[in-house]
Design a protein around this motif. Structure first.
Motif, short mmCIF file in Angstrom:
data_model
loop_
_atom_site.label_atom_id
_atom_site.label_comp_id
_atom_site.label_asym_id
_atom_site.label_seq_id
_atom_site.Cartn_x
_atom_site.Cartn_y
_atom_site.Cartn_z
N ILE A 92 17.32 7.36 0.42
CA ILE A 92 17.02 6.40 1.37
C ILE A 92 18.41 6.26 1.68
CG2 ILE A 92 16.51 4.12 2.05
CD1 ILE A 92 14.87 4.44 -0.95
N PRO A 93 18.91 6.39 3.21
CA PRO A 93 20.24 6.25 3.79
C PRO A 93 20.60 4.81 3.68
CG PRO A 93 18.93 7.88 5.17
CD PRO A 93 18.02 7.16 4.07
N ASP A 94 22.02 4.77 3.35
CA ASP A 94 22.47 3.23 3.79
C ASP A 94 21.86 2.16 2.62
OD1 ASP A 94 24.00 4.33 5.78
OD2 ASP A 94 22.42 3.95 7.12
N ILE A 95 21.14 2.25 1.59
CA ILE A 95 20.64 1.24 0.67
C ILE A 95 21.42 1.42 -0.57
CG2 ILE A 95 19.16 2.79 -0.61
CD1 ILE A 95 17.20 0.54 -0.32
N ASP A 96 21.66 0.14 -1.16
CA ASP A 96 22.36 0.17 -2.15
C ASP A 96 21.47 0.08 -3.84
OD1 ASP A 96 22.06 -2.88 -3.31
OD2 ASP A 96 22.29 -2.82 -1.21
N ARG A 97 21.92 0.38 -4.78
CA ARG A 97 20.89 0.49 -5.84
C ARG A 97 20.05 -0.52 -6.26
NH1 ARG A 97 19.06 3.75 -9.45
NH2 ARG A 97 18.70 3.34 -11.75
N GLU A 98 20.89 -1.77 -6.30
CA GLU A 98 20.33 -2.97 -6.36
C GLU A 98 19.00 -3.28 -5.45
OE1 GLU A 98 21.03 -7.80 -6.77
OE2 GLU A 98 22.85 -6.40 -7.08
N THR A 99 19.19 -3.10 -4.21
CA THR A 99 18.20 -3.19 -3.45
C THR A 99 16.96 -2.42 -3.58
OG1 THR A 99 19.84 -4.18 -1.59
CG2 THR A 99 17.56 -3.47 -0.75
N PHE A 100 17.43 -1.14 -3.63
CA PHE A 100 16.48 0.04 -3.92
C PHE A 100 15.55 -0.38 -5.20
CE2 PHE A 100 15.56 3.97 -6.72
CZ PHE A 100 14.78 4.48 -5.95
N LEU A 101 16.12 -0.69 -6.27
CA LEU A 101 15.48 -1.19 -7.50
C LEU A 101 14.35 -2.42 -7.11
CD1 LEU A 101 17.97 -0.47 -10.16
CD2 LEU A 101 15.97 0.90 -9.73
N LYS A 102 14.81 -3.16 -6.60
CA LYS A 102 14.41 -4.61 -6.26
C LYS A 102 13.02 -4.11 -5.46
CE LYS A 102 14.54 -8.59 -3.42
NZ LYS A 102 15.50 -9.47 -2.32
N LEU A 103 13.15 -3.37 -4.49
CA LEU A 103 11.92 -3.11 -3.53
C LEU A 103 11.28 -2.21 -4.45
CD1 LEU A 103 13.75 -2.70 -0.18
CD2 LEU A 103 12.54 -4.41 -0.84
N ALA A 104 11.65 -1.26 -5.28
CA ALA A 104 10.58 -0.26 -6.19
C ALA A 104 9.83 -1.15 -6.90
CB ALA A 104 11.40 0.85 -6.74
N GLU A 105 10.36 -2.24 -7.64
CA GLU A 105 9.62 -3.02 -8.47
C GLU A 105 8.65 -4.07 -7.58
OE1 GLU A 105 9.34 -3.78 -11.66
OE2 GLU A 105 10.74 -2.26 -12.09
N LYS A 106 8.91 -4.06 -6.43
CA LYS A 106 7.90 -5.10 -5.54
C LYS A 106 6.85 -4.08 -5.39
CE LYS A 106 7.72 -7.57 -1.10
NZ LYS A 106 8.33 -7.74 0.13
N ALA A 107 7.20 -2.84 -4.81
CA ALA A 107 6.04 -1.94 -4.57
C ALA A 107 5.23 -1.68 -5.72
CB ALA A 107 6.78 -0.63 -4.04
N LYS A 108 5.59 -1.51 -6.81
CA LYS A 108 4.97 -1.33 -8.13
C LYS A 108 3.89 -2.49 -8.23
CE LYS A 108 6.35 -2.59 -12.12
NZ LYS A 108 6.98 -2.67 -13.64
N GLY A 109 4.22 -3.59 -8.06
CA GLY A 109 3.40 -4.86 -8.31
C GLY A 109 2.36 -4.89 -6.84
N SER A 110 2.76 -4.44 -5.73
CA SER A 110 1.96 -4.86 -4.42
C SER A 110 0.86 -3.82 -4.20
CB SER A 110 2.85 -4.90 -3.45
OG SER A 110 3.53 -3.99 -3.14
N CYS A 111 0.99 -2.35 -4.75
CA CYS A 111 0.31 -1.41 -4.60
C CYS A 111 -1.08 -1.71 -4.85
CB CYS A 111 0.94 -0.24 -5.27
SG CYS A 111 -0.37 1.18 -5.88
#
Length: 145
Positions: free
Chosen positions: A104-123
């Protein structure tokens, strides 16, 4: 929205065989049996199909979360490992582990992990499961030319 899949089974639990199909044709009379499910014989299993559904659903949920946050993924690759264990007189799916690799271009690791955790719960497939859902997330560097 409604989506259909079907199963056909003939015979006893251990000696019988069946097929799984989906309305879309993605699965068409795919064989499954006690041996494919518990003894490693070739053929699919309901758990394998649940794993594919979970990996696909999570990947789409992550893409949506990234898009809403202003990011466009180059790639999202998810492997779901489903754990089934004996429980009482039968078996239960007790866990689904998601192994994510994304670029994912231009994303920092913290934001990436936060969004991945959000997706894990919202799927929606995650919401369906009565199991522990874990996630390992790896962010690959984007290639710029």
């Amino acid at each position: 929205m409604k989506h259909k899949a079907s199963a056909q089974w003939k015979g006893t639990l251990k000696e019988g065989k069946g097929t799984l199909s989906t309305h879309s044709g993605a699965l068409a009379d795919r064989p499954y049996s006690f041996r494919s499910r518990f003894e490693g014989e070739p053929g699919t299993t309901p758990e394998e199909i649940i794993g594919a559904a979970h990996a696909g659903c999570f990947s789409m949920a992550l893409s949506m979360a990234l898009g809403l946050a202003g990011y466009t993924p180059e790639s999202i690759s998810t492997v779901a490992t489903i754990t089934m264990e004996p429980k009482g007189e039968g078996f239960s799916i007790t866990a689904s582990h998601l192994d994510l690799t994304a670029t994912i271009p231009d994303i920092d690791r913290e934001t990436f992990l936060k969004l991945a955790e959000k997706a894990k719960g919202s799927c929606p497939v995650s919401k369906l499961m009565n199991a522990q859902i874990t996630l390992d997330a790896r962010l690959e560097p984007a290639i710029t030319l």
